[in-house]
Every structure is written in structure tokens, then in C-alpha cells.
Motif scaffolding. Sequence first.
Motif, PDB file in Angstrom:
ATOM      1  N   GLY A   9      55.659 -58.641 -23.670  1.00 21.60           N
ATOM      2  CA  GLY A   9      56.224 -59.953 -23.983  1.00 21.60           C
ATOM      3  C   GLY A   9      57.686 -59.916 -24.365  1.00 21.60           C
ATOM      4  N   ALA A  10      58.389 -58.840 -24.038  1.00 25.70           N
ATOM      5  CA  ALA A  10      59.774 -58.666 -24.484  1.00 25.70           C
ATOM      6  C   ALA A  10      60.700 -59.751 -23.949  1.00 25.70           C
ATOM      7  CB  ALA A  10      60.287 -57.289 -24.085  1.00 25.70           C
ATOM      8  N   VAL A  11      60.565 -60.084 -22.689  1.00 30.64           N
ATOM      9  CA  VAL A  11      61.440 -61.095 -22.103  1.00 30.64           C
ATOM     10  C   VAL A  11      61.184 -62.445 -22.744  1.00 30.64           C
ATOM     11  CG1 VAL A  11      62.041 -62.319 -19.980  1.00 30.64           C
ATOM     12  CG2 VAL A  11      61.679 -59.855 -19.926  1.00 30.64           C
ATOM     13  N   GLN A  12      59.927 -62.803 -22.904  1.00 31.27           N
ATOM     14  CA  GLN A  12      59.608 -64.079 -23.535  1.00 31.27           C
ATOM     15  C   GLN A  12      60.073 -64.108 -24.988  1.00 31.27           C
ATOM     16  OE1 GLN A  12      58.406 -66.806 -21.900  1.00 31.27           O
ATOM     17  NE2 GLN A  12      58.944 -67.823 -23.811  1.00 31.27           N
ATOM     18  N   GLU A  13      59.971 -62.985 -25.689  1.00 33.32           N
ATOM     19  CA  GLU A  13      60.452 -62.919 -27.068  1.00 33.32           C
ATOM     20  C   GLU A  13      61.957 -63.147 -27.140  1.00 33.32           C
ATOM     21  OE1 GLU A  13      59.200 -59.183 -28.667  1.00 33.32           O
ATOM     22  OE2 GLU A  13      57.075 -59.708 -28.564  1.00 33.32           O
ATOM     23  N   GLN A  14      62.685 -62.611 -26.175  1.00 28.96           N
ATOM     24  CA  GLN A  14      64.126 -62.817 -26.132  1.00 28.96           C
ATOM     25  C   GLN A  14      64.451 -64.287 -25.863  1.00 28.96           C
ATOM     26  OE1 GLN A  14      65.943 -60.151 -23.340  1.00 28.96           O
ATOM     27  NE2 GLN A  14      67.347 -59.363 -24.888  1.00 28.96           N
ATOM     28  N   ILE A  15      63.727 -64.899 -24.951  1.00 22.07           N
ATOM     29  CA  ILE A  15      63.929 -66.319 -24.651  1.00 22.07           C
ATOM     30  C   ILE A  15      63.622 -67.153 -25.887  1.00 22.07           C
ATOM     31  CG2 ILE A  15      63.064 -68.272 -23.306  1.00 22.07           C
ATOM     32  CD1 ILE A  15      62.624 -66.221 -20.997  1.00 22.07           C
ATOM     33  N   ASP A  16      62.509 -66.865 -26.541  1.00 20.41           N
ATOM     34  CA  ASP A  16      62.133 -67.602 -27.753  1.00 20.41           C
ATOM     35  C   ASP A  16      63.191 -67.450 -28.845  1.00 20.41           C
ATOM     36  OD1 ASP A  16      59.814 -68.416 -26.501  1.00 20.41           O
ATOM     37  OD2 ASP A  16      58.535 -66.919 -27.502  1.00 20.41           O
ATOM     38  N   ASN A  20      65.206 -70.488 -30.510  1.00 18.80           N
ATOM     39  CA  ASN A  20      65.127 -70.688 -31.958  1.00 18.80           C
ATOM     40  C   ASN A  20      66.509 -70.676 -32.602  1.00 18.80           C
ATOM     41  OD1 ASN A  20      62.356 -70.945 -31.953  1.00 18.80           O
ATOM     42  ND2 ASN A  20      61.995 -68.772 -32.354  1.00 18.80           N
ATOM     43  N   ASP A  21      67.396 -69.787 -32.138  1.00 18.29           N
ATOM     44  CA  ASP A  21      68.760 -69.757 -32.670  1.00 18.29           C
ATOM     45  C   ASP A  21      69.496 -71.057 -32.364  1.00 18.29           C
ATOM     46  OD1 ASP A  21      68.331 -67.211 -33.646  1.00 18.29           O
ATOM     47  OD2 ASP A  21      69.453 -66.203 -32.033  1.00 18.29           O
ATOM     48  N   ALA A  22      69.335 -71.574 -31.149  1.00 19.59           N
ATOM     49  CA  ALA A  22      69.994 -72.830 -30.774  1.00 19.59           C
ATOM     50  C   ALA A  22      69.464 -73.998 -31.601  1.00 19.59           C
ATOM     51  CB  ALA A  22      69.806 -73.103 -29.281  1.00 19.59           C
ATOM     52  N   VAL A  23      68.162 -74.034 -31.839  1.00 19.75           N
ATOM     53  CA  VAL A  23      67.565 -75.098 -32.652  1.00 19.75           C
ATOM     54  C   VAL A  23      68.092 -75.019 -34.081  1.00 19.75           C
ATOM     55  CG1 VAL A  23      65.396 -75.924 -33.652  1.00 19.75           C
ATOM     56  CG2 VAL A  23      65.517 -75.380 -31.224  1.00 19.75           C
ATOM     57  N   GLN A  24      68.192 -73.818 -34.627  1.00 21.55           N
ATOM     58  CA  GLN A  24      68.717 -73.650 -35.987  1.00 21.55           C
ATOM     59  C   GLN A  24      70.157 -74.142 -36.083  1.00 21.55           C
ATOM     60  OE1 GLN A  24      66.582 -73.642 -38.208  1.00 21.55           O
ATOM     61  NE2 GLN A  24      67.071 -71.778 -39.310  1.00 21.55           N
ATOM     62  N   ARG A  25      70.996 -73.783 -35.086  1.00 22.22           N
ATOM     63  CA  ARG A  25      72.389 -74.246 -35.090  1.00 22.22           C
ATOM     64  C   ARG A  25      72.448 -75.759 -35.024  1.00 22.22           C
ATOM     65  NH1 ARG A  25      73.285 -69.896 -31.726  1.00 22.22           N
ATOM     66  NH2 ARG A  25      73.294 -71.202 -29.871  1.00 22.22           N
ATOM     67  N   ALA A  26      71.614 -76.370 -34.182  1.00 20.73           N
ATOM     68  CA  ALA A  26      71.606 -77.828 -34.052  1.00 20.73           C
ATOM     69  C   ALA A  26      71.153 -78.489 -35.350  1.00 20.73           C
ATOM     70  CB  ALA A  26      70.708 -78.252 -32.892  1.00 20.73           C
ATOM     71  N   ARG A  27      70.147 -77.937 -36.000  1.00 22.28           N
ATOM     72  CA  ARG A  27      69.668 -78.513 -37.264  1.00 22.28           C
ATOM     73  C   ARG A  27      70.717 -78.420 -38.359  1.00 22.28           C
ATOM     74  NH1 ARG A  27      63.444 -76.387 -37.214  1.00 22.28           N
ATOM     75  NH2 ARG A  27      62.664 -78.055 -35.883  1.00 22.28           N
ATOM     76  N   GLY A  75      79.072 -68.671 -28.033  1.00 22.05           N
ATOM     77  CA  GLY A  75      78.443 -68.799 -26.727  1.00 22.05           C
ATOM     78  C   GLY A  75      76.947 -68.997 -26.815  1.00 22.05           C
ATOM     79  N   PRO A  76      76.353 -69.450 -25.738  1.00 21.85           N
ATOM     80  CA  PRO A  76      74.912 -69.693 -25.722  1.00 21.85           C
ATOM     81  C   PRO A  76      74.090 -68.447 -25.418  1.00 21.85           C
ATOM     82  CG  PRO A  76      75.859 -70.361 -23.647  1.00 21.85           C
ATOM     83  CD  PRO A  76      77.009 -69.910 -24.525  1.00 21.85           C
ATOM     84  N   TYR A  77      74.695 -67.284 -25.493  1.00 21.35           N
ATOM     85  CA  TYR A  77      73.996 -66.073 -25.112  1.00 21.35           C
ATOM     86  C   TYR A  77      73.318 -65.422 -26.304  1.00 21.35           C
ATOM     87  CZ  TYR A  77      76.871 -66.741 -21.032  1.00 21.35           C
ATOM     88  OH  TYR A  77      77.474 -67.270 -19.946  1.00 21.35           O
ATOM     89  N   ASN A  78      72.200 -64.825 -26.044  1.00 21.14           N
ATOM     90  CA  ASN A  78      71.479 -64.080 -27.070  1.00 21.14           C
ATOM     91  C   ASN A  78      72.081 -62.687 -27.150  1.00 21.14           C
ATOM     92  OD1 ASN A  78      69.721 -62.809 -28.745  1.00 21.14           O
ATOM     93  ND2 ASN A  78      67.896 -63.199 -27.534  1.00 21.14           N
TER      94      ASN A  78
END
Length: 88
Positions: A9-16, A20-27, A75-78
Motif C-alpha cells: 500500500g505504499a503508493v496509496q499511503e503516499q497519495i493519502d 491529508n497535507d493539502a487538507v490541513q493547509r486549507a483548514r 508546491g503541491p508535491y509530497n
Amino acid sequence: MATGWAGDGAVQEQIDATVNDAVQRARQQLRQGPGRERCEACDAPIPAARRQAVPGVRLCVSCQEAHDHERRAVGPYNRRGSKDSQLR
């Protein structure tokens, strides 16, 4: 199906993590409370229409534009890339 050292699940964990980081920044950017009558950066008056349209406004339009321009540098990159992705 995993490749290299990454788990299933590594790829999905990275996407998640990215989402989550973007949602935190928006909040964190959500404004709350009453707006200011004068800009906290330059002390210019903030029009009543802007205070009504933007709850919790703290900056005048020109200072807000400068602030937004500075924040675009993030940037929007993880940047938490897995060790496997760094080895390729």
C-alpha cells in the motif's frame, strides 16, 4: 503488487499523505471571527463590503495578494518520498 522495497500500500499511503497535507493547509487558512477594520500589515482601512464578503478578514486586498503570492512558493508535491522511490 509491490515493487522494490515498497510495501503493497505504499503508493496509496503516499497519495493519502499528500491529500491529508493539502487538507490541513486549507483548514489552517480558513478565517474565523470578526474581520478587522484596518489592515494588520499596512493599517489601511478595510472596506465594509470586504469585511462582509470575507469573514475574519485581516488584510487589505493588496496585502492579501502579496501574502497569497508568497504562499504559492509551497508546491503541491509530497516531499516525503519513500526510500524506494529515491533509489531509482
